[in-house]
Design a protein around this motif. Structure first.
Motif, PDB file in Angstrom:
ATOM      1  N   ILE A 163      -6.239 -14.824  -4.984  1.00 51.94           N
ATOM      2  CA  ILE A 163      -4.769 -14.758  -6.097  1.00 51.94           C
ATOM      3  C   ILE A 163      -4.134 -14.902  -4.711  1.00 51.94           C
ATOM      4  CG2 ILE A 163      -5.204 -12.537  -7.482  1.00 51.94           C
ATOM      5  CD1 ILE A 163      -4.023 -10.728  -5.132  1.00 51.94           C
ATOM      6  N   SER A 164      -4.257 -15.919  -3.503  1.00 49.98           N
ATOM      7  CA  SER A 164      -3.400 -16.486  -2.464  1.00 49.98           C
ATOM      8  C   SER A 164      -3.081 -14.969  -1.969  1.00 49.98           C
ATOM      9  CB  SER A 164      -1.888 -16.890  -2.521  1.00 49.98           C
ATOM     10  OG  SER A 164      -1.067 -15.773  -3.074  1.00 49.98           O
ATOM     11  N   ASN A 165      -2.416 -15.771  -0.382  1.00 46.32           N
ATOM     12  CA  ASN A 165      -2.852 -15.028   1.035  1.00 46.32           C
ATOM     13  C   ASN A 165      -1.332 -14.681   0.964  1.00 46.32           C
ATOM     14  OD1 ASN A 165      -1.702 -17.484   2.126  1.00 46.32           O
ATOM     15  ND2 ASN A 165      -2.324 -17.601   3.693  1.00 46.32           N
ATOM     16  N   VAL A 166      -0.429 -15.096  -0.362  1.00 47.16           N
ATOM     17  CA  VAL A 166       0.762 -14.338  -0.550  1.00 47.16           C
ATOM     18  C   VAL A 166       0.703 -12.898  -0.894  1.00 47.16           C
ATOM     19  CG1 VAL A 166       3.037 -15.297  -1.056  1.00 47.16           C
ATOM     20  CG2 VAL A 166       1.972 -16.307  -0.029  1.00 47.16           C
ATOM     21  N   ALA A 167       0.015 -12.726  -2.150  1.00 42.11           N
ATOM     22  CA  ALA A 167       0.820 -11.916  -2.974  1.00 42.11           C
ATOM     23  C   ALA A 167      -1.129 -10.376  -2.547  1.00 42.11           C
ATOM     24  CB  ALA A 167      -0.158 -12.651  -4.520  1.00 42.11           C
ATOM     25  N   ALA A 168      -1.478 -11.462  -1.295  1.00 42.62           N
ATOM     26  CA  ALA A 168      -2.657 -10.188  -1.066  1.00 42.62           C
ATOM     27  C   ALA A 168      -2.362  -9.338  -0.311  1.00 42.62           C
ATOM     28  CB  ALA A 168      -4.440 -10.839  -0.721  1.00 42.62           C
ATOM     29  N   PRO A 169      -1.248  -9.083   1.137  1.00 39.96           N
ATOM     30  CA  PRO A 169      -1.239  -8.222   1.778  1.00 39.96           C
ATOM     31  C   PRO A 169      -0.535  -7.376   1.396  1.00 39.96           C
ATOM     32  CG  PRO A 169      -0.580 -10.826   2.292  1.00 39.96           C
ATOM     33  CD  PRO A 169      -1.432 -11.341   1.312  1.00 39.96           C
ATOM     34  N   VAL A 170       0.353  -7.370  -0.184  1.00 41.43           N
ATOM     35  CA  VAL A 170       1.873  -6.962  -0.289  1.00 41.43           C
ATOM     36  C   VAL A 170       0.617  -5.896  -1.645  1.00 41.43           C
ATOM     37  CG1 VAL A 170       3.874  -7.066  -2.431  1.00 41.43           C
ATOM     38  CG2 VAL A 170       3.838  -8.383  -0.425  1.00 41.43           C
ATOM     39  N   LEU A 171      -0.292  -6.440  -2.314  1.00 38.46           N
ATOM     40  CA  LEU A 171      -1.010  -5.321  -3.100  1.00 38.46           C
ATOM     41  C   LEU A 171      -2.536  -4.677  -1.906  1.00 38.46           C
ATOM     42  CD1 LEU A 171      -3.112  -5.057  -5.004  1.00 38.46           C
ATOM     43  CD2 LEU A 171      -4.303  -6.252  -4.777  1.00 38.46           C
ATOM     44  N   CYS A 172      -2.387  -4.951  -1.204  1.00 40.41           N
ATOM     45  CA  CYS A 172      -3.638  -3.815   0.592  1.00 40.41           C
ATOM     46  C   CYS A 172      -1.878  -3.397   0.364  1.00 40.41           C
ATOM     47  CB  CYS A 172      -3.738  -4.717   1.146  1.00 40.41           C
ATOM     48  SG  CYS A 172      -5.042  -6.166   0.487  1.00 40.41           S
ATOM     49  N   PHE A 173      -0.977  -3.752   1.020  1.00 43.66           N
ATOM     50  CA  PHE A 173      -0.335  -2.565   1.551  1.00 43.66           C
ATOM     51  C   PHE A 173      -0.237  -1.325   0.496  1.00 43.66           C
ATOM     52  CE2 PHE A 173       1.808  -6.300   4.326  1.00 43.66           C
ATOM     53  CZ  PHE A 173       0.408  -5.399   5.526  1.00 43.66           C
ATOM     54  N   GLY A 174       0.367  -1.504  -0.846  1.00 46.16           N
ATOM     55  CA  GLY A 174       0.207  -0.818  -1.466  1.00 46.16           C
ATOM     56  C   GLY A 174      -0.578   0.357  -1.359  1.00 46.16           C
ATOM     57  N   ILE A 175      -1.721  -0.549  -1.516  1.00 41.93           N
ATOM     58  CA  ILE A 175      -3.266   0.572  -2.018  1.00 41.93           C
ATOM     59  C   ILE A 175      -2.998   1.772  -0.602  1.00 41.93           C
ATOM     60  CG2 ILE A 175      -5.793   0.709  -2.319  1.00 41.93           C
ATOM     61  CD1 ILE A 175      -5.483  -2.355  -3.448  1.00 41.93           C
ATOM     62  N   ILE A 176      -3.140   0.787   0.338  1.00 41.51           N
ATOM     63  CA  ILE A 176      -3.718   1.756   1.474  1.00 41.51           C
ATOM     64  C   ILE A 176      -1.930   3.206   1.505  1.00 41.51           C
ATOM     65  CG2 ILE A 176      -4.403   0.553   3.059  1.00 41.51           C
ATOM     66  CD1 ILE A 176      -2.329  -0.577   4.737  1.00 41.51           C
ATOM     67  N   GLU A 177      -0.979   2.919   0.839  1.00 41.65           N
ATOM     68  CA  GLU A 177       0.345   3.899   1.548  1.00 41.65           C
ATOM     69  C   GLU A 177      -0.697   5.552   0.791  1.00 41.65           C
ATOM     70  OE1 GLU A 177       3.578   3.733   1.570  1.00 41.65           O
ATOM     71  OE2 GLU A 177       3.117   1.872   1.686  1.00 41.65           O
ATOM     72  N   PRO A 178      -1.385   5.819   0.458  1.00 41.75           N
ATOM     73  CA  PRO A 178      -1.167   7.314   0.324  1.00 41.75           C
ATOM     74  C   PRO A 178      -2.332   7.565   2.018  1.00 41.75           C
ATOM     75  CG  PRO A 178      -2.170   6.443  -1.701  1.00 41.75           C
ATOM     76  CD  PRO A 178      -1.739   4.906  -0.704  1.00 41.75           C
ATOM     77  N   MET A 179      -2.352   6.371   2.576  1.00 42.96           N
ATOM     78  CA  MET A 179      -3.119   7.012   3.935  1.00 42.96           C
ATOM     79  C   MET A 179      -2.073   6.819   4.829  1.00 42.96           C
ATOM     80  SD  MET A 179      -6.655   4.862   5.856  1.00 42.96           S
ATOM     81  CE  MET A 179      -5.290   3.264   5.903  1.00 42.96           C
ATOM     82  N   LEU A 180      -1.875   5.694   5.108  1.00 46.12           N
ATOM     83  CA  LEU A 180      -0.184   5.499   5.834  1.00 46.12           C
ATOM     84  C   LEU A 180       0.625   6.787   5.549  1.00 46.12           C
ATOM     85  CD1 LEU A 180       0.487   2.029   5.303  1.00 46.12           C
ATOM     86  CD2 LEU A 180      -0.594   3.052   7.020  1.00 46.12           C
ATOM     87  N   ARG A 181       0.635   7.305   4.408  1.00 43.81           N
ATOM     88  CA  ARG A 181       1.344   8.908   4.616  1.00 43.81           C
ATOM     89  C   ARG A 181       0.995  10.450   5.114  1.00 43.81           C
ATOM     90  NH1 ARG A 181       2.748   7.841  -1.181  1.00 43.81           N
ATOM     91  NH2 ARG A 181       0.528   9.231  -1.575  1.00 43.81           N
ATOM     92  N   ASN A 182      -0.120  10.087   5.023  1.00 47.12           N
ATOM     93  CA  ASN A 182      -1.349  11.048   5.820  1.00 47.12           C
ATOM     94  C   ASN A 182      -1.013  10.903   7.052  1.00 47.12           C
ATOM     95  OD1 ASN A 182      -1.790  12.960   3.056  1.00 47.12           O
ATOM     96  ND2 ASN A 182      -2.068  11.046   2.287  1.00 47.12           N
TER      97      ASN A 182
END
Length: 843
Positions: free
Chosen positions: A523-542
């Protein structure tokens, strides 16, 4: 729009404190999540106080408080409104008795409907009248009441109809109401029915009563609809917050609580909704009797029109400032200084509520004081003027033998400097290329190398170079990415993989990097980091504040996304540019054969660097990521099958050349299928990154101009003469290192646009031509340039990632200390493993 914003936007302002506290409940969910994962580790003082209680019990108590608050308010408001409905119905009956035709009685004066009224500005309603919001009984949400119909009314106002003479002192006010809100044929009709002063007074009083009844009916209709919307909005809030609780805390509470508590509570019962709808229907019938003379459809249209206008007015007046503040805050965050560089005034507009105003500056001259745009005195304007001076200097000083090559050199210098400094937006620079190509006459005829094309012929040549199969390939890649993202297939795949990573920090880190690389490939290296940062948000919160694991995983995603930008021909724009330059273009199979080993080894080395420098495993408790449990839908299967089939056809494009001709033609298949069946819409098409497409098209036209003018051949011949004693491998190392340095400081795509055509021509001029090999190595090094926060979009996304306190996770020093060695190691992999793979494919 997020529901937390939606509930603020749709709530009745006067009732705002009585809605479900959605944001507070979300914060409680995050606290419970942290409590669950901190219970097992850490010392006793750092453990949360609520650890001894079951999170479900804590959350149910909070929900019960909200449910009781909402139920109490609903009962109170329903009683108040139903009393008003009964009073209105009594007054309507009295009005019909007094105004109905009888022997010798005059007919009822007409009460005009909305369609006959003049539109007037809507004033603010009385403070005692509850402003309200709701949905109509046919499902139309967020409608409005006409303010001029309710001005002067109060919620508890009663109109006496006991005697006609009692309204005599209010004749003047009645006349004002008649002239202000209706357009009656007063003079002729009233004279016909008023032979005496008493008769005139009776008619005016009766008409005034009808107007007041109309206003009261509209007012109560709006409030009843808003009460219905109040119940619907709160029920949605309970459903959504329970769904979030189940997802984050991994419970199954939603169905049980909704069935046992919410749906059985008074405001949400079916019989309660039925009673409310009956009262709304009675107001429609009353309006039909008083205003529309039995036309119920006209009555519904009028009332819905009032309701709709009320909500529009209320949103524009009550919430416009809040929304404007939010938008200005977003704009400020985008226009803020980035990494210490001030934003130029001509790039930042001062936004008011209704217009955007450029900042200005006043200057004094011998002829007086003048106000000029501030950007005329900015550093960017100085840079732009300097670049233009260099352009005219190169254009006028003879450096080349042929005038078309001289002009093309000046064009190349101008465009390269504008792209490198970004004095104007990149895509705007690209749009100047065809204009200057035609004006400067840089194109030559193919059969007659010394004959320059005229302006008309040059126009056709330059625009044909801007739209090629390469652009269609880029559009096809954007289409696949949009479909995968819209159907949440990319997120499902990512969460599934990450859920298998467990809780070991080193494993979680490499899993996130692998997901980011694969997502960048698809999906291109423009959209990928945005997607991945959203997925790891619960981990970052804790994770604790300042945790090295947070830094490592964010840095890992950014660097892996850069590596992922080389893994497929559609992963980044520079890959598409390289495919357009290489002759013949490599197939997807050849591309994968080269880049997969390079990418895997590079990721492993970068992972090792992050483990050694950050040491993320020390005192780290990882929250496991849970996969999406929803079943795969038919649409998702369809999108997946089309995507796999398209990639398969691209891989076999060389063998299918006799059928499709080019990969750009194959790219039309997903475009037609996804947009044709409605999975993607015209809004999705409009949201494609067209600036990247224009940038690539401008680069293709520049390459065509440099080649047609003969400048490329002349420059390549000079460079070839300089490196003639170098071996092919030596040339590969020199150009790869040069491209790595340049792409570190300017855009990866821009570096490819400027350098790769020269590299190709140099390779073609060698004794043993290997132009594709040099171009392939060069484009891989464009993606490998990741030493600075500004080196590529993934790095810029990562550097701006903030923790809940507003502090950035990463600093510039983190990128320099990890990005520089990562780029150097990737260079080593490309010129060793990559070189061997390219040689084996016959490049």
């Amino acid at each position: 729009m997020k529901f937390s914003h939606s509930i603020q936007f749709n709530a009745v302002p006067d009732w705002s404190s009585h809605y479900i506290a959605y944001s507070n409940l979300k914060k409680l969910i995050y606290q419970l999540e942290k409590a669950i994962h901190q219970t097992a580790g850490g010392d006793a003082e750092s453990r949360p106080l609520i650890q001894s209680e079951d999170p479900e019990s804590v959350f149910i108590r909070a929900l019960d408080v909200e449910l009781e608050k909402i139920s109490s308010f609903y009962v109170l408001k329903e009683t108040e409104l139903f009393d008003e409905v009964n009073a209105i119905l009594r007054d309507v009956g009295t009005f019909e008795e007094e105004s109905g035709p009888a022997d010798g009685a005059q007919p009822r004066p007409p009460v005009r409907t909305r369609s006959a009224e003049r539109p007037r500005p809507t004033p603010l309603r009385s403070g005692s009248t509850a402003r309200s919001r709701g949905s109509t009984d046919d499902g139309v949400e967020d409608s409005d009441d006409d303010g001029d119909e309710t001005t002067g009314l109060t919620k508890k106002r009663r109109v006496s109809f006991g005697g006609r003479r009692k309204t005599l002192p209010n004749i003047m006010q009645a006349s004002t109401d008649m002239t202000a809100s209706t357009d009656l044929t007063t003079s002729r009709s009233l004279r016909r029915y008023s032979q005496t002063y008493d008769d005139y007074a009776e008619q005016a009083a009766l008409f005034s009563s009808g107007i007041m009844l109309k206003k009261r009916i509209i007012n109560i209709y709006v409030q009843l609809c808003e009460l219905k919307s109040y119940a619907q909005l709160n029920r949605t809030g309970f459903s959504k917050v329970l769904k979030k609780f189940d997802k984050i805390v991994d419970r199954q509470l939603r169905r049980k609580y909704m069935d046992s508590y919410v749906d059985t509570s008074y405001p949400f019962r079916s019989e309660t909704t039925k009673d409310l709808e009956e009262k709304i229907s009675k107001m429609v019938h009353a309006y039909t009797s008083i205003v529309t003379d039995g036309d119920e459809e006209a009555a519904k249209r009028d009332l819905r029109s009032h309701l709709r206008e009320h909500v529009v007015w209320e949103r524009n007046t009550v919430w416009r400032d809040l929304i404007g503040l939010e938008r200005r805050a977003e704009a400020a965050s985008l226009g803020h200084t980035l990494l210490g560089r001030d934003t130029d005034p001509h790039k930042t507009l001062l936004q008011g509520d209704d217009e955007r105003v450029l900042p200005t500056k006043e200057i004094a001259t011998p002829f007086g004081r003048f106000t000029c745009p501030a950007w005329l005195f900015s550093s960017t304007m100085f840079t732009l003027l300097t670049i233009l001076a260099i352009f005219f200097l190169v254009l006028l000083v003879p450096l080349m033998e042929k005038p078309e090559q001289q002009n093309c050199l000046a064009l190349l210098v101008l465009v390269s400097l504008l792209w490198a400094t970004e004095a104007i937006p990149l895509f705007v620079t690209s749009l100047t290329i065809p204009f200057l190509c035609v004006v400067l006459n840089v194109f030559r005829e193919k059969d007659k190398p010394y004959a320059r094309l005229g302006s008309k012929e040059a126009t056709a040549a330059v625009f044909s170079a801007m739209w090629t199969p390469v652009i269609m390939l880029l559009l096809g890649g954007f289409t696949l990415a949009a479909a995968l993202s819209k159907c949440s297939i990319d997120k499902r795949i990512a969460t599934f993989v990450l859920s298998k990573a467990g809780t070991k920090p080193s494993t979680v880190l490499i899993a996130n990097m692998a997901v980011a690389a694969v997502a960048s490939m698809l999906i291109s290296n423009v959209a990928a980091p945005v997607l991945c940062f959203g997925i790891i948000e619960p981990m970052l919160r804790n994770l604790p504040a300042g945790s090295d694991m947070s830094k490592a995983v964010i840095m890992g995603i950014a660097l892996a996304s850069n590596i992922g930008g080389m893994l497929s021909p559609i992963a980044s724009p520079q890959n598409v540019v390289a495919i357009g330059i290489m002759e013949p273009a490599p197939t997807w199979g050849q591309w994968f054969f080269i880049v997969i080993p390079v990418g895997v080894i590079s990721l492993a080395l970068i992972w090792g660097i992050l483990l050694v420098t950050f040491r993320p495993g020390r005192g780290t408790t990882i929250v496991p990521i849970r996969p999406v449990r929803d079943p795969f839908t038919g649409v998702q299967w369809f999108v997946s099958i089309v995507t796999i089939a398209t990639i398969g056809l691209w891989c076999a494009s060389h063998q299918l050349e006799s059928v499709f001709g080019d990969m750009g033609v194959i790219a039309i298949i997903p475009i037609v299928l996804f947009f044709g069946v409605g999975i993607l819409t015209k809004e999705d098409f409009n949201n494609f990154p067209w600036t990247i497409i224009i940038l690539a098209a401008g680069g293709l036209s520049l390459g065509k101009a440099v080649n047609s003018s003969g400048l490329l051949h002349t420059v390549a011949k000079a460079i070839t003469e300089y490196v003639k004693d170098f071996s092919l491998y030596g040339i590969l190392v020199v150009f790869s290192s040069l491209i790595l340095v340049i792409a570190t400081f300017i855009s990866h795509t821009v570096a490819a646009l400027i350098i790769l055509p020269i590299v190709f021509d140099v390779g073609k001029g060698l004794e043993q031509p290997h132009p594709n090999l040099l171009v392939m190595a060069g484009v891989l090094m464009c993606s490998a340039a990741m030493a600075l926060p500004t080196s590529g979009f993934p790095n810029m996304t990562a550097i701006m990632k903030e923790d809940p306190t507003g502090q950035r996770y990463l600093q510039v020093k983190h990128f320099i200390s990890r990005g520089v060695p990562s780029s150097i190691l990737t260079l080593v992999v490309v010129v060793t493993v990559g070189y061997g793979a390219m040689w084996m494919t016959g490049m």
